[in-house]
Design an enzyme around this catalytic site. Structure first.
Site, mmCIF file in Angstrom:
data_model
loop_
_atom_site.group_PDB
_atom_site.id
_atom_site.type_symbol
_atom_site.label_atom_id
_atom_site.label_comp_id
_atom_site.label_asym_id
_atom_site.label_seq_id
_atom_site.Cartn_x
_atom_site.Cartn_y
_atom_site.Cartn_z
ATOM 1 N N CYS A 33 1.468 18.852 -35.843
ATOM 2 C CA CYS A 33 1.246 18.156 -34.575
ATOM 3 C C CYS A 33 2.475 18.123 -33.686
ATOM 4 C CB CYS A 33 0.718 16.743 -34.815
ATOM 5 S SG CYS A 33 1.732 15.799 -35.926
ATOM 6 N N CYS A 102 0.768 13.211 -41.575
ATOM 7 C CA CYS A 102 1.554 13.819 -40.505
ATOM 8 C C CYS A 102 2.516 12.846 -39.840
ATOM 9 C CB CYS A 102 0.665 14.547 -39.505
ATOM 10 S SG CYS A 102 -0.154 13.562 -38.269
HETATM 11 FE FE1 FES Z 1 0.507 13.720 -36.062
HETATM 12 FE FE2 FES Z 1 1.601 11.812 -34.656
HETATM 13 S S1 FES Z 1 0.152 13.199 -34.076
HETATM 14 S S2 FES Z 1 1.692 12.140 -36.624
#
Ligand code: FES
Length: 130
Positions: A33, A102
């Protein structure tokens, strides 16, 4: 979808910045991300005496970095190595499942920083032992 604690840290992140002369500085990123964390630590006598970070990311990423910075202040390096992604998520009363992996970069960054610090220290000791 975020707990109150996540929202509170997101709105008032603690210890933001970069230490001027850090003992160690590491950057970690989450390629899926694009979030990233730049973490600086001051270490004295095997203890964290200061921590500051810059975070680029979503609310969950900001909250995990913020609460982790509070948790490790003053701890010994061995205690910091016992902190996991789960410890940090639990301290925030949980993270949304899709953010669990993430957004949770702080434990990995802290462990990496300590490894780097210890490696440099060992190299220094070896060099001075001649
Ligand atoms: Fe993946 Fe913030 S969008 S952790």
């Amino acid at each position: 979808m975020y707990s109150e604690k996540v929202m509170e840290h997101f709105n008032n992140p603690r210890n933001v910045g970069i230490i001027k002369e850090p003992t160690v500085l590491v950057q970690v990123g989450e390629p899926s991300c694009g979030d990233s964390l730049l973490l600086s630590l001051k270490i004295e006598d095997e203890r964290i005496t200061d921590v500051k970070y810059k975070i680029y990311g979503c609310g969950a990423a900001i909250a995990t970095a913020s609460i982790a910075s509070e948790m490790v202040m003053g701890l010994t390096l061995d205690d910091v190595l016992n902190i996991t992604d789960r410890t940090i998520a639990d301290a925030l009363d949980g993270l949304p499942p899709e953010k669990m992996h993430c957004s949770n970069m702080a434990a990995g960054a802290l462990h990496g920083a300590i490894r780097e610090y210890r490696k440099a220290l060992a190299a220094e000791q070896q060099a001075s032992a001649g």
